[in-house]
Design an enzyme around this catalytic site. Structure first.
Site, PDB file in Angstrom:
ATOM      1  CG  MET A   1       5.374   6.606  -0.521  1.00 50.96           C
ATOM      2  SD  MET A   1       5.060   8.282   0.087  1.00 50.96           S
ATOM      3  CE  MET A   1       3.803   7.961   1.313  1.00 50.96           C
TER       4      MET A   1
ATOM      5  CB  VAL B   1      -0.983   0.007   1.193  1.00 46.29           C
ATOM      6  CG1 VAL B   1      -1.801   1.287   1.205  1.00 46.29           C
ATOM      7  CG2 VAL B   1      -1.920  -1.191   1.116  1.00 46.29           C
ATOM      8  CB  CYS B   2       3.944   2.192   1.874  1.00 46.71           C
ATOM      9  SG  CYS B   2       3.303   1.953   3.530  1.00 46.71           S
ATOM     10  CB  SER B   3       4.893   0.313  -3.047  1.00 49.97           C
ATOM     11  OG  SER B   3       5.850  -0.256  -2.192  1.00 49.97           O
TER      12      SER B   3
END
Lengths: 174, 153
Positions: free
Chosen positions: B48, B43-45
């Site tokens: 960002m 999810v962070c990838s």
């Protein structure tokens, strides 16, 4: 639930019955493998729902991770100028693994476009602007990845496997 | 999480193995602080990665984006290179999560930052905030709405 900020309008590419009760809009990226998986699912759903469904496609190329995505999107817009948007849209997903510029021109030829005109239009800054405008309308509507779907203007966040999506779309008809 | 109208607490954290970013150096610009749990997580990838594509839209509002997690500067360095990010990721690494704690978005059970967004104005005041469910990519629409309404004032 995020809503579609830019309503479907004359600049959009629309497939199916313009007055259909259900409007399914996809923000997609021709180089995104998930969009590639969604492509035959959408086709099948269109077939099953017939005149009850209108399908709209907007560009959401993730340029940093998919280096060919922007040019692929532009090529679909260039094909649209020769009234072959959907032919190119389908072709790009079917040949998703090869979307370099040379291949895009080859596809224009295979689709019997006027290739010279296609190459000229490919450089037209207005087409890049159209792709950018699609992207921005998506970001402002809460698109956070591809494919993202909006159904009658509301973001759809459930699974888009055929059974789940079709069941949901049909539930809206009753 | 720190509330709207609060002065954004100052910090100075490593962005690369040999560079630091200090919040007060960005005075005169709007700053988007994106706290996220972990480098490399799916999810962070995606989050960002999306912001990497929307940087141009942020810059139109004179806003700079900064990502912050508890990962080390070397992890950030590799993550940035791998994903071709064009904005700094800050290492809230030692003491672990100190800046996340200052902004009251630290998850002590996981030992990670929560997924939280702050938009700070040119004077260093928090003008917008959002705490996202940890498994959900919050997108960029809230940030852009906030930047737009700040420009109208």
């Amino acid at each position: 639930m995020p809503k579609l900020r830019t309503a479907v309008n004359s600049k959009d590419h629309v497939q199916g019955n313009a007055n259909a009760p259900i409007e399914l809009l996809e923000y997609g990226d021709y180089q995104c493998p998930h969009c590639g998986h969604a492509y035959p699912i959408i086709k099948s759903i269109q077939k099953k729902m017939g005149a009850k469904l209108k399908f709209v496609f907007r560009n959401f190329p993730l340029a940093e991770v998919h280096p060919n995505a922007v040019h692929a999107a532009v090529s679909s817009e260039a094909a649209a100028l020769q009234n072959k948007f959907w032919e190119m849209h389908d072709h790009l997903f079917e040949y998703q693994s090869r979307l370099d510029d040379k291949s895009l021109v080859k596809y224009a030829g295979q689709l019997k476009l006027n290739v010279e005109q296609f190459e000229t239009d490919f450089e037209n800054p207005e087409l890049i602007q159209k792709v950018d405008a699609d992207f921005e309308s998506g970001v402002r509507s809460g698109v956070n990845g591809t494919p993202s779907f909006f159904i009658n203007g509301e973001k759809y966040d459930d699974s888009w496997d055929e059974e789940t999506l079709l069941t949901y779309l049909e539930s809206l008809l009753t | 999480m720190l509330s709207i109208g609060t002065k954004a607490p100052e910090f100075s954290l490593a962005s690369t193995p040999d560079q630091k970013v200090q919040l007060s150096q960005l005075k005169g610009k709007k700053v988007i602080l994106a706290f996220y749990p972990a480098d490399w997580s799916p999810v962070c990838s995606d989050q960002m990665g999306l912001y990497n594509e929307t940087l141009k839209l942020f810059h139109q509002h004179n806003a700079e984006l900064i990502g912050i997690s508890v990962d080390s500067k070397w992890s950030h360095f590799a993550f940035c290179q791998d994903r071709k990010f064009h904005f700094p990721l800050l290492a809230d690494f030692e003491p672990k999560g100190a800046v996340a704690k200052l902004y009251d978005v630290y998850d002590a059970t996981e030992g990670e930052s929560q997924r939280a967004l702050f938009v700070i104005d040119e004077e260093g005041i928090i003008r917008w905030n959002y705490l996202s469910p940890v498994g959900m990519n919050p997108g960029a629409d809230g940030i852009l709405d906030a930047l737009e309404s700040m420009d109208k004032k």
